[in-house]
Design a protein around this motif. Structure first.
Motif, PDB file in Angstrom:
ATOM      1  N   ILE A  12      -1.715  -3.546   6.746  1.00  0.00           N
ATOM      2  CA  ILE A  12      -0.744  -2.490   6.441  1.00  0.00           C
ATOM      3  C   ILE A  12       0.387  -3.039   5.587  1.00  0.00           C
ATOM      4  O   ILE A  12       0.962  -4.083   5.896  1.00  0.00           O
ATOM      5  CB  ILE A  12      -0.154  -1.881   7.731  1.00  0.00           C
ATOM      6  N   VAL A  14       4.088  -1.840   3.938  1.00  0.00           N
ATOM      7  CA  VAL A  14       5.135  -0.812   3.983  1.00  0.00           C
ATOM      8  C   VAL A  14       6.034  -0.965   2.763  1.00  0.00           C
ATOM      9  O   VAL A  14       6.646  -2.017   2.560  1.00  0.00           O
ATOM     10  CB  VAL A  14       5.983  -0.914   5.265  1.00  0.00           C
ATOM     11  N   CYS A  48      -4.061   0.215   4.097  1.00  0.00           N
ATOM     12  CA  CYS A  48      -3.243   1.425   4.095  1.00  0.00           C
ATOM     13  C   CYS A  48      -1.813   1.060   3.709  1.00  0.00           C
ATOM     14  O   CYS A  48      -1.311   0.005   4.106  1.00  0.00           O
ATOM     15  CB  CYS A  48      -3.260   2.110   5.466  1.00  0.00           C
ATOM     16  N   VAL A  50       2.193   2.420   3.770  1.00  0.00           N
ATOM     17  CA  VAL A  50       3.166   3.359   4.319  1.00  0.00           C
ATOM     18  C   VAL A  50       4.341   3.427   3.354  1.00  0.00           C
ATOM     19  O   VAL A  50       4.899   2.393   2.977  1.00  0.00           O
ATOM     20  CB  VAL A  50       3.661   2.930   5.717  1.00  0.00           C
ATOM     21  N   VAL A  96      -2.257   6.374   1.316  1.00  0.00           N
ATOM     22  CA  VAL A  96      -0.804   6.240   1.450  1.00  0.00           C
ATOM     23  C   VAL A  96      -0.313   7.236   2.490  1.00  0.00           C
ATOM     24  O   VAL A  96      -0.570   8.441   2.380  1.00  0.00           O
ATOM     25  CB  VAL A  96      -0.091   6.496   0.114  1.00  0.00           C
ATOM     26  N   VAL A  97       0.391   6.729   3.487  1.00  0.00           N
ATOM     27  CA  VAL A  97       1.011   7.568   4.517  1.00  0.00           C
ATOM     28  C   VAL A  97       2.498   7.637   4.226  1.00  0.00           C
ATOM     29  O   VAL A  97       3.168   6.603   4.169  1.00  0.00           O
ATOM     30  CB  VAL A  97       0.779   6.999   5.928  1.00  0.00           C
ATOM     31  N   ALA A 185       4.185   6.468  12.083  1.00  0.00           N
ATOM     32  CA  ALA A 185       3.558   6.213  10.782  1.00  0.00           C
ATOM     33  C   ALA A 185       2.642   4.999  10.856  1.00  0.00           C
ATOM     34  O   ALA A 185       1.537   5.004  10.306  1.00  0.00           O
ATOM     35  CB  ALA A 185       4.631   6.006   9.718  1.00  0.00           C
ATOM     36  N   LEU A 186       3.101   3.963  11.546  1.00  0.00           N
ATOM     37  CA  LEU A 186       2.267   2.766  11.693  1.00  0.00           C
ATOM     38  C   LEU A 186       1.021   3.042  12.522  1.00  0.00           C
ATOM     39  O   LEU A 186      -0.044   2.475  12.266  1.00  0.00           O
ATOM     40  CB  LEU A 186       3.077   1.641  12.337  1.00  0.00           C
ATOM     41  N   ALA A 189      -1.389   4.618  10.147  1.00  0.00           N
ATOM     42  CA  ALA A 189      -1.801   3.606   9.170  1.00  0.00           C
ATOM     43  C   ALA A 189      -2.739   2.582   9.802  1.00  0.00           C
ATOM     44  O   ALA A 189      -3.703   2.137   9.170  1.00  0.00           O
ATOM     45  CB  ALA A 189      -0.572   2.907   8.598  1.00  0.00           C
ATOM     46  N   ARG A 190      -2.475   2.231  11.044  1.00  0.00           N
ATOM     47  CA  ARG A 190      -3.307   1.254  11.758  1.00  0.00           C
ATOM     48  C   ARG A 190      -4.729   1.779  11.942  1.00  0.00           C
ATOM     49  O   ARG A 190      -5.704   1.051  11.771  1.00  0.00           O
ATOM     50  CB  ARG A 190      -2.673   0.958  13.122  1.00  0.00           C
ATOM     51  N   ALA A 193      -6.362   1.658   8.465  1.00  0.00           N
ATOM     52  CA  ALA A 193      -6.596   0.279   8.019  1.00  0.00           C
ATOM     53  C   ALA A 193      -7.689  -0.414   8.815  1.00  0.00           C
ATOM     54  O   ALA A 193      -8.245  -1.426   8.368  1.00  0.00           O
ATOM     55  CB  ALA A 193      -5.306  -0.531   8.105  1.00  0.00           C
TER      56      ALA A 193
END
Length: 255
Positions: A12, A14, A48, A50, A96-97, A185-186, A189-190, A193
């Motif tokens: 990830i 950011v 991914c 963020v 993309v988040v 958000a993580l 994304a996790r 990913a």
């Protein structure tokens, strides 16, 4: 201050925007953001990205004061920078988040409208105050967040929609208290990913390939009308009212 990239977890990346006081990005900020997102997507270890922001809100659009001070050259730079940043999010090699808090206006809509998923805090609001700021644009991206007629009403009135309203339309994945936004958000994304890195990149390319709207071309078409408004003088008239007591608001709000 500026755009920074961090790697809180394996897979990830950011990308964080921080341009006080309201994240109204100067010309260089849009290009820095584009470079950061593209760079994160090219990293083979990233599955991914963020997109987040510090401060009072996610994004307030372009820095109108910079345009007022520097004139046409800054306007051209802002339009080019927005186009590059929006495209960088859409064309990023991995999903993309967008993690949105507070206000998301103008160019902010271009970013989240091109993101693959949106997680928002319960205080988040989304809108295009373009007509109040002497500009046009990002209807392309607002149309990816709400149905066509609502998009038009929001665009013509410069009103905003809440995160809860966008979730009801299916464009926001999750709405959480502001303090929980980074973790939420993580979490998404996790999960993304964790997929096979090769397949997730193919999936992003495949989904973009079947998109019914060419977002880069569509936004570029809109930008032409912004330049027409500037040539006509109406854009300058509206920008000149910016910051006066009766119209004072955020520092940005165009895209």
């Amino acid at each position: 201050m500026g755009v920074s990239t961090s790697s809180p977890e394996k897979g990830i990346s950011v990308v964080t925007v921080d341009f006080p006081p309201v994240n109204a990005l100067p010309v260089r900020g849009w290009f820095e953001l584009a470079d950061a997102v593209r760079g994160a997507g090219r990293d083979p270890s990233v599955g991914c990205v963020v997109l987040a922001a510090e401060g009072r809100g996610f994004n307030a659009g372009v820095d109108i004061k910079e345009i007022q001070a520097a004139g046409r050259r800054a306007l051209i730079g802002a339009n080019q920078g927005c186009a590059e940043a929006f495209a960088a999010v859409y064309e990023c090699e991995v999903p993309v988040v967008a993690a949105v808090h507070g206000f998301c206006l103008g160019g902010g809509i271009g970013l989240v409208g091109n993101a693959d998923a949106i997680v928002a805090s319960d205080d988040a609001t989304f809108g295009l105050p373009e007509l109040d700021r002497g500009a046009l644009g990002a209807a392309t991206h607002l149309a990816r967040l709400v149905p066509q007629h609502l998009m038009r009403a929001l665009y013509y009135t410069s009103r905003t929609a809440t995160a809860a309203e966008l979730r009801a339309h299916g464009s926001v994945w999750k709405v959480v208290p502001r303090a929980e936004l980074p973790a939420a958000a993580l979490e998404l994304a996790r999960e993304i990913a964790a997929k096979d890195a090769r397949l997730i990149r193919l999936a992003k390319a495949a989904i973009n390939g079947v998109d019914p709207v060419d977002v880069r071309r569509s936004y570029r078409f809109e930008q032409g009308f912004t330049f027409e408004a500037n040539l006509d003088g109406v854009a300058d008239e509206l920008r000149d009212t910016f910051g006066k007591p009766e119209t004072k608001g955020s520092e940005g709000g165009t895209g």
